[in-house]
Design an enzyme around this catalytic site. Structure first.
Site, short mmCIF file in Angstrom:
data_model
loop_
_atom_site.label_atom_id
_atom_site.label_comp_id
_atom_site.label_asym_id
_atom_site.label_seq_id
_atom_site.Cartn_x
_atom_site.Cartn_y
_atom_site.Cartn_z
N ASP A 26 13.93 9.38 -48.73
CA ASP A 26 13.28 10.03 -47.58
C ASP A 26 11.75 10.02 -47.60
O ASP A 26 11.13 10.87 -46.97
CB ASP A 26 13.76 11.48 -47.44
CG ASP A 26 15.23 11.59 -47.09
OD1 ASP A 26 15.84 10.56 -46.77
OD2 ASP A 26 15.76 12.71 -47.13
N GLU A 103 19.08 10.11 -41.03
CA GLU A 103 19.34 11.51 -40.70
C GLU A 103 18.28 12.16 -39.82
O GLU A 103 18.50 13.24 -39.31
CB GLU A 103 19.52 12.31 -41.98
CG GLU A 103 18.28 12.29 -42.83
CD GLU A 103 18.52 12.59 -44.29
OE1 GLU A 103 17.71 13.36 -44.84
OE2 GLU A 103 19.47 12.08 -44.86
N GLU A 107 11.54 12.52 -37.70
CA GLU A 107 10.57 12.46 -38.79
C GLU A 107 10.07 11.03 -39.01
O GLU A 107 8.91 10.82 -39.35
CB GLU A 107 11.18 13.02 -40.08
CG GLU A 107 11.30 14.52 -40.05
CD GLU A 107 11.96 15.07 -41.30
OE1 GLU A 107 11.34 15.92 -41.96
OE2 GLU A 107 13.09 14.65 -41.61
#
Length: 118
Positions: A26, A103, A107
């Protein structure tokens, strides 16, 4: 190669510490907040752009997440971006029984927006 949290170096499987940051999980999500914040700060206070440490830090985060240069020997090309699916994948180098996922498109777009501002 890349920017990784040392907190995960002793985390077997790289699952707990810093959400797997040491295994490149991430980065394009978590680093987006730093890139956008720095870009906004420079827009509001242009003199901050002369702070070499800050500029180097933000440039390094950008290179870690979206490096476009074949000549850069420190970061992989476009780290987790998939040119076929046109988005980045989560989970870094951590194996997962159900595969990779995307996910948080918000972002990822936040990072791309931050890069544009930067």
């Amino acid at each position: 190669h890349g920017v990784a949290s040392r907190e995960g170096f002793t985390d077997a499987g790289c699952r707990g510490a810093d959400f797997g940051n040491a295994c490149y999980n991430d980065h394009h999500y978590h680093f987006s907040y730093f890139v956008v914040s720095a870009a906004v700060l420079v827009k509001l206070k242009p003199e901050v752009a002369t702070h070499r440490a800050l500029v180097s830090f933000v440039d390094t985060l950008i290179r870690d997440t979206t490096n476009p240069s074949w000549q850069d020997t420190y970061f992989p090309l476009f780290r987790s971006f998939d040119w076929f699916d046109l988005h980045s994948w989560s989970r870094g180098v951590i194996p997962s029984a159900d595969g990779k996922d995307q996910e948080s498109t918000s972002e990822e777009l936040n990072l791309l927006y931050g890069i544009h501002l930067w």
